[in-house]
Design a protein around this motif. Structure first.
Motif, PDB file in Angstrom:
ATOM      1  N   GLU A  42      -1.720 -12.768   4.216  1.00 54.67           N
ATOM      2  CA  GLU A  42      -2.587 -12.895   5.391  1.00 54.67           C
ATOM      3  C   GLU A  42      -3.565 -11.727   5.467  1.00 54.67           C
ATOM      4  N   GLU A  43      -3.042 -10.543   5.192  1.00 53.40           N
ATOM      5  CA  GLU A  43      -3.909  -9.359   5.244  1.00 53.40           C
ATOM      6  C   GLU A  43      -4.968  -9.403   4.151  1.00 53.40           C
ATOM      7  N   MET A  44      -4.610  -9.962   3.000  1.00 55.13           N
ATOM      8  CA  MET A  44      -5.598 -10.095   1.934  1.00 55.13           C
ATOM      9  C   MET A  44      -6.723 -11.018   2.393  1.00 55.13           C
ATOM     10  N   GLY A  45      -6.348 -12.093   3.082  1.00 52.59           N
ATOM     11  CA  GLY A  45      -7.366 -13.002   3.629  1.00 52.59           C
ATOM     12  C   GLY A  45      -8.252 -12.287   4.628  1.00 52.59           C
ATOM     13  N   GLU A  46      -7.641 -11.445   5.457  1.00 50.62           N
ATOM     14  CA  GLU A  46      -8.429 -10.688   6.435  1.00 50.62           C
ATOM     15  C   GLU A  46      -9.367  -9.712   5.730  1.00 50.62           C
ATOM     16  N   LEU A  47      -8.881  -9.090   4.663  1.00 51.41           N
ATOM     17  CA  LEU A  47      -9.751  -8.177   3.898  1.00 51.41           C
ATOM     18  C   LEU A  47     -10.914  -8.950   3.288  1.00 51.41           C
ATOM     19  N   GLU A  70      -9.780  -1.136   7.906  1.00 50.08           N
ATOM     20  CA  GLU A  70      -8.551  -1.518   8.597  1.00 50.08           C
ATOM     21  C   GLU A  70      -7.711  -2.473   7.758  1.00 50.08           C
ATOM     22  N   GLU A  71      -8.378  -3.412   7.112  1.00 50.21           N
ATOM     23  CA  GLU A  71      -7.620  -4.412   6.348  1.00 50.21           C
ATOM     24  C   GLU A  71      -7.016  -3.811   5.088  1.00 50.21           C
ATOM     25  N   ILE A  72      -7.700  -2.842   4.478  1.00 49.53           N
ATOM     26  CA  ILE A  72      -7.106  -2.146   3.328  1.00 49.53           C
ATOM     27  C   ILE A  72      -5.874  -1.367   3.795  1.00 49.53           C
ATOM     28  N   ALA A  73      -5.970  -0.719   4.947  1.00 48.16           N
ATOM     29  CA  ALA A  73      -4.813   0.019   5.485  1.00 48.16           C
ATOM     30  C   ALA A  73      -3.646  -0.935   5.719  1.00 48.16           C
ATOM     31  N   ASP A  74      -3.929  -2.118   6.279  1.00 49.74           N
ATOM     32  CA  ASP A  74      -2.863  -3.102   6.505  1.00 49.74           C
ATOM     33  C   ASP A  74      -2.209  -3.503   5.185  1.00 49.74           C
ATOM     34  N   MET A  75      -3.027  -3.686   4.160  1.00 45.71           N
ATOM     35  CA  MET A  75      -2.466  -4.079   2.860  1.00 45.71           C
ATOM     36  C   MET A  75      -1.596  -2.980   2.276  1.00 45.71           C
TER      37      MET A  75
HETATM   38 MG   LIG Z   1      -5.254  -6.963   9.335  1.00 46.82          MG
END
Ligand SMILES: [Mg+2]
Length: 107
Positions: A42-47, A70-75
């Motif tokens: 999901e985070e990859m999709g967000e990135l 932010e999305e890289i941090a989530d990943m």
């Molecule tokens: Mg995210």
């Protein structure tokens, strides 16, 4: 009490330890590796969505899109959490895999 603190100049081990504490504190410690993989996806999709927006590709103007940062941090968080579930030291495995990659021939 919030005792989560990432030290200055952290090693990957420090990130992994931080994520372990983060999961305990926020109630995510019981999620298994498969659930973490779904969340990573999901985070990859967000990135990718954030990159689409940053590179001016057509995007849904109503979509709530985070920043690439932010999305890289989530990943990174989810990669650490998956590695932790298999007791994988990311720094060590990164070094080992890069030694393999260096021997590859690219044409
Ligand atoms: Mg995210």
């Amino acid at each position: 009490m919030n005792d989560l603190e990432l030290k200055d100049n952290p090693t990957f081990r420090d990130f992994q330890e931080y994520v372990k504490r983060l999961e305990l504190q926020r109630g995510f410690a019981n999620q298994n590796a498969i659930e973490k993989c779904l969340l990573l996806g999901e985070e990859m999709g967000e990135l990718f969505k954030a990159i689409r927006k940053a590179t001016k590709l057509k995007t849904d103007i109503n979509a709530n899109i985070g920043s690439i940062n932010e999305e890289i941090a989530d990943m990174v968080i989810y990669l650490c959490s998956i590695a932790n579930r298999f007791e994988i030291d990311i720094e060590q495995t990164f070094r080992e895999k890069e030694e393999i990659n260096k021997k590859r021939k690219w044409i």
